[in-house]
Design a protein around this motif. Structure first.
Motif, PDB file in Angstrom:
ATOM      1  N   LYS A  27       0.833  -1.185   0.000  1.00 32.88           N
ATOM      2  CA  LYS A  27       0.000   0.000   0.000  1.00 32.88           C
ATOM      3  C   LYS A  27       0.879   1.251   0.000  1.00 32.88           C
ATOM      4  N   ASP A 190     -10.580  -8.354   0.144  1.00 27.32           N
ATOM      5  CA  ASP A 190      -9.573  -7.463   0.737  1.00 27.32           C
ATOM      6  C   ASP A 190      -8.744  -6.794  -0.350  1.00 27.32           C
ATOM      7  N   ARG A 194      -8.799  -2.854  -1.581  1.00 27.75           N
ATOM      8  CA  ARG A 194      -7.605  -2.012  -1.492  1.00 27.75           C
ATOM      9  C   ARG A 194      -7.177  -1.470  -2.849  1.00 27.75           C
TER      10      ARG A 194
END
Ligand SMILES: *[C@@H]1O[C@H](CO)[C@@H](O)[C@H](O)[C@H]1NC(C)=O
Ligand SMILES: *[C@@H]1O[C@H](CO)[C@@H](O)[C@H](O)[C@H]1NC(C)=O
Ligand SMILES: *[C@@H]1O[C@H](CO)[C@@H](O)[C@H](O)[C@H]1NC(C)=O
Ligand SMILES: *[C@@H]1O[C@H](CO)[C@@H](O)[C@H](O)[C@H]1NC(C)=O
Length: 383
Positions: A27, A190, A194
């Motif tokens: 990320k 998930d 994201r």
């Protein structure tokens, strides 16, 4: 959970493969990218990553397999940050496009009986100029397209289409009966969440607007509604299970995480549209309720900052196509009724011939044979 037990479709991935997923993109690296991006670009509001949904996915996948770098800069509607993500994750772009398309189709379904029917005024973007005003309809459009991307990405991971993700690695739910197995290949929500967040929000985050400006309010509004769309997909995902054991005994079950049908996401967001909250900027540059007798919106509620036009007449600056020429229902008192749909202008009546399959018979074994029936029906069209 019971309702999901009948779902048996399970393709790709073998049992126990849940742990083989490859690493998520970090990320941090994505965030860093977004910061590198120049903020001086001038992009007209009407052009957007949604336009990826207009492209033919087959064509797109071919192009991406070749991996031509210039492609990302040629794609219409990507912001600078989105282009960078495109370069890094070229195999993801097809699914961004599919997600946008799913969102658009759902939007058109949900609004098929309304004056604003989620169609476009100009075709530089999928949704056209309606996005220039921060209306409820804009809120819905942002939410449903962000939701479409989470949906498409999560599934693409599960199907093994992407190099950076695989089956869901979600933890076993605590309330799953002890003798049921956890570990079928689930939708990777998930990862979908994201990646969709990085990609879809990039466009909003890389623009810098002065605090308190209308543009800054629009940015806050868009980010809020993008998140509401993503969370709706996340929250509606559920456990699905498959029976094993001697035929019909169901003595053993394998379960995994599964996306809800996208129609359910559309229905949920339509409810949020109906109860969307009117917001304004406060002196500290935050969005607050216009009418503080209402509840403060949660991260799953939709918010808007501009009133909607009535969408009765064509007006390019509000993105209204007008309702001239729209079909209406003479007997309905709802939004699809001629009175409301035609905004009191009246309607014309036509006779049309409709052909349907009818008198269908089942033949042993195994096909169905139908006749064609034609019927003359009245249709009503707004003046
Ligand atoms: C819009 O679509 C029409 C036909 O599909 C095309 O001729 C026209 O060039 C398009 N306009 C823009 C701005 O893309
Ligand atoms: C279109 O809408 C704008 C904003 O509501 C309004 O100011 C303008 O007069 C409208 N134009 C037409 C042609 O109706
Ligand atoms: C939406 O309405 C416009 C006219 O107002 C019409 O041309 C178009 O076909 C409609 N789109 C859908 C998907 O019904
Ligand atoms: C028109 O509206 C009525 C009342 O809501 C409904 O029963 C009927 O099925 C509608 N007709 C069509 C063609 O949608």
């Amino acid at each position: 959970m019971e309702k999901a037990l009948g779902i048996l479709v399970h393709q790709g991935g073998t049992l126990g493969s849940a742990g083989t997923a490859t690493a998520m993109p970090s990320k941090l690296s994505l965030v860093a990218l977004a910061i590198f991006v120049s903020v001086t670009q001038v992009v007209i509001e009407a052009s957007s990553w949604w336009s990826l949904g207009m492209n033919n996915p087959v064509q797109m996948s071919e192009v991406y397999i070749i991996g031509a770098q210039p492609l990302c800069s040629q794609l219409a509607g990507l912001s600078q940050g989105q282009k960078k993500l495109c370069h890094l994750y070229q195999d993801h772009m097809q699914y961004i496009g599919e997600g946008a398309k799913t969102g658009i189709k759902e939007c058109q379904y949900q609004f098929r009986h309304r004056r604003w029917n989620c169609s476009t005024v100009d075709n530089t973007s999928v949704f056209g100029r309606v996005m220039q005003i921060g209306s409820r309809e804009t809120a819905f459009t942002y939410a449903v397209s962000a939701a479409g991307v989470v949906n498409a990405m999560s599934r693409a991971c599960r199907e093994g289409e992407l190099s950076t993700c695989g089956c869901s690695r979600a933890a076993r739910p605590k309330d799953l009966p002890r003798d049921w197995l956890w570990g079928g290949c689930g939708d990777n929500i998930d990862y979908g969440y994201r990646f969709a967040k990085e990609f879809v929000d990039a466009r909003e985050r890389e623009r810098i607007h002065s605090k308190g400006s209308y543009e800054s309010a629009r940015t806050l509004m868009n980010l809020h509604n993008n998140e509401a769309g993503r969370r709706t997909v996340f929250n509606l995902a559920d456990v699905a299970c498959k029976c094993h054991g001697v035929s019909g005994s169901c003595s053993l079950k394998t379960c995994w995480l599964q996306l809800a049908d996208f129609r359910k996401v559309g229905d949920a967001l339509k409810e949020k549209y109906d109860s969307a909250a009117a917001m304004k900027l406060n002196s500290r540059g935050k969005l607050v309720l216009v009418n503080n007798r209402f509840n403060i919106p949660t991260t799953q509620d939709l918010v808007y900052i501009d009133p909607s036009p009535d969408y009765c007449v064509r007006n390019e600056s509000t993105g209204s196509l007008g309702t001239q020429g729209r079909l209406c229902n003479k007997t309905s008192e709802g939004m699809d009724g001629c009175e409301l749909m035609c905004c009191g202008r009246g309607y014309d009546q036509f006779k049309t011939v409709q052909t349907e399959r009818c008198h269908c018979k089942f033949h042993w074994c195994c096909y169905v044979k139908c006749k064609k029936c034609t019927e003359i029906v009245d249709q009503f069209v707004c003046k």
